[in-house]
Design an enzyme around this catalytic site. Sequence first.
Site, PDB file in Angstrom:
ATOM      1  CE  LYS A   1      -2.035   3.972   0.958  1.00 39.41           C
ATOM      2  NZ  LYS A   1      -2.263   3.912  -0.471  1.00 39.41           N
TER       3      LYS A   1
ATOM      4  NE  ARG B   1      -4.321   4.128  -7.816  1.00 32.80           N
ATOM      5  CZ  ARG B   1      -3.579   4.279  -6.718  1.00 32.80           C
ATOM      6  NH1 ARG B   1      -2.554   3.490  -6.500  1.00 32.80           N
ATOM      7  NH2 ARG B   1      -3.849   5.215  -5.837  1.00 32.80           N
TER       8      ARG B   1
ATOM      9  CE1 TYR C   1      14.541 -26.835   2.876  1.00 34.99           C
ATOM     10  CE2 TYR C   1      14.123 -24.534   3.414  1.00 34.99           C
ATOM     11  CZ  TYR C   1      13.903 -25.888   3.640  1.00 34.99           C
ATOM     12  OH  TYR C   1      13.047 -26.279   4.626  1.00 34.99           O
TER      13      TYR C   1
ATOM     14  CG  MET D   1       8.138 -19.895   6.446  1.00 30.75           C
ATOM     15  SD  MET D   1       6.808 -21.081   6.627  1.00 30.75           S
ATOM     16  CE  MET D   1       6.617 -21.723   4.995  1.00 30.75           C
TER      17      MET D   1
HETATM   18  C1  LIG Z   1      -4.830   8.308  -3.052  1.00 31.87           C
HETATM   19  C2  LIG Z   1      -3.579   8.310  -2.224  1.00 31.87           C
HETATM   20  N1  LIG Z   1      -3.214   9.452  -1.614  1.00 31.87           N
HETATM   21  C3  LIG Z   1      -2.104   9.532  -0.849  1.00 31.87           C
HETATM   22  C4  LIG Z   1      -1.289   8.425  -0.680  1.00 31.87           C
HETATM   23  C5  LIG Z   1      -0.031   8.553   0.142  1.00 31.87           C
HETATM   24  O1  LIG Z   1       1.089   8.407  -0.677  1.00 31.87           O
HETATM   25  P1  LIG Z   1       2.578   8.472  -0.099  1.00 31.87           P
HETATM   26  O2  LIG Z   1       2.711   7.284   0.791  1.00 31.87           O
HETATM   27  O3  LIG Z   1       3.431   8.368  -1.306  1.00 31.87           O
HETATM   28  O4  LIG Z   1       2.708   9.750   0.640  1.00 31.87           O
HETATM   29  C6  LIG Z   1      -1.623   7.234  -1.312  1.00 31.87           C
HETATM   30  C7  LIG Z   1      -0.752   6.062  -1.160  1.00 31.87           C
HETATM   31  O5  LIG Z   1      -0.511   5.263  -2.004  1.00 31.87           O
HETATM   32  C8  LIG Z   1      -2.805   7.169  -2.102  1.00 31.87           C
HETATM   33  O6  LIG Z   1      -3.174   6.037  -2.723  1.00 31.87           O
END
Ligand SMILES: Cc1ncc(COP(=O)(O)O)c(C=O)c1O
Length: 381
Positions: free
Chosen positions: A45, A143, A272, A320
Site C-alpha cells: 500500500k 480502528r 531562510y 522547498m
Molecule cells: C491491517 C494491516 N496489516 C498489515 C500491515 C503491515 O504492517 P507492517 O508494515 O508493520 O508490516 C498494516 C500496515 O500498517 C496494516 O494496516
Amino acid sequence: MTVSASPSIVAERALARVDLGAVERNARRLRRVLTGGAVLCAVVKAHGYGHGAVACARAARRGGADWLGVASAREAAELREAGLGGRVLVQGALTRDELALALSVDADVVVWEAVGADAAATVAEAQGRRARIHVKLDTGMGRLGTRDLREAREVADRAAADPRVELAGAMTHFATADEPRDDFFPAQLARFTHWAESVRAAHPGVLVHAANSAATLRDPSSHFDLVRCGIALYGLDPFGEDPLERELEPALSLHSYVAAVKRFEAGESAGYGRTWRAATPTWVGVLPIGYGDGWRRALSNRADVLVGGRRVPMVGTVSMDNATVDLGPDTAVRTGDPAVLIGAQGDERILCEEVARRLGTINYEVTCGIGPRVPRVHCGA
Ligand SMILES: Cc1ncc(COP(=O)(O)O)c(C=O)c1O
C-alpha cells in the site's frame, strides 16, 4: 569564490534508488521464518511505502510472497492494471463505489458488520461474481473491526451461508507488536486466537491472519495461516533499530548532489530565517533537495548527509527545493559530487531509522513521505 566542477555521476537533482533484489531477498527472509505452513502477504500500500508498488509487488512475488496487501481499491486496481494476478487483499474501509471497484478487480475485502457483508454480497451479485470477504475482529487496535466477539462470529456465519459470498478470512491487527516488552500484544493475540480457532472449527478452510512485520519477527504463534508484512519487506526495521541485526536489507537510498560550493566567512548565514551562521570560516554545499521532495523542514540543522564519503551536518533551514550542508574549512568536495541522504557512501551509512529518530517519527513515515517529484529508480530486478 567558485570551485571547479567534477564530473557529475548523479542523473537527477534528487532521486530514490530502490534495490528490488533487496525486496526479493527480504521477502525470502520473511518466508524462512514462517511457521506452520503460513504464507506471506506482501503489503504494498501507499506506493509500496514510497518504494513503488508494482515493482515491489513483483519483487516480493519473486521472493515467494503469495498474496499482496493494499489499503484502497485504487491500489488494488493499479496492481491488476500492471498485470499482477493472484490474491490481493484490500485492507481498508471502502465506500460503496470503492467496494465495487475492489470486487471488479477480483480483490478480497475486509468487513466487520453485517451491513458490510451484505453490501459486498449485493455488489458482487450485480457484477456476477462472489465476494471474498475477511471478517475483522478488533482485539485492541481500536480502528477497523468489531470489538464484539459475537457480532464478528455472526458476520462470519452469515457470510459462510450466503452463496453470493465466500468467507475467505478471519483477521485482526496488533497495536503494539513493535514494543517487544509490552503485555498488550500477548493479550490481543490470546483474544484473537480463541475467536479465530472457533471460526476455523466452524468453517474449515478460512484463512486466519493477524501478524504484521513486527509480530512475524517477534512471535511465531502469531503466524497462523498468513502474515501481512510491509515494513520488513522494504528492509526497514519494524522496531526502529538497525535492520541488519534482523537480516533485513534496506532497499531504498535517497540521493542528491552538490549543486554549488561556497565559501562562508564567520557570521554569514544559510537559508531562510538565518537559523545557522558560520562560527568560523567554512565551505557550504547546496543540495537541490528540500521539503518539496519530502526531505522535511524539521530536519533543518538536525540531520547528517554523506558527501565525499563522510558525514557532514545539514545546516540552515531546509527550503522547498534546496538544503545546505557544512563541508568544513578544508573540503575536497566539488560541485557535482554526489550526496547521500539515506543509504551508504564509502564506509558510512545513514539509515532511514536514523532520519526517523531525528524527526521524532518512524521509518514508515520517512519513506512514505518522499514526494512524487523524486523519481524512483528501480534496480537489481
Ligand atoms: C491491517 C494491516 N496489516 C498489515 C500491515 C503491515 O504492517 P507492517 O508494515 O508493520 O508490516 C498494516 C500496515 O500498517 C496494516 O494496516
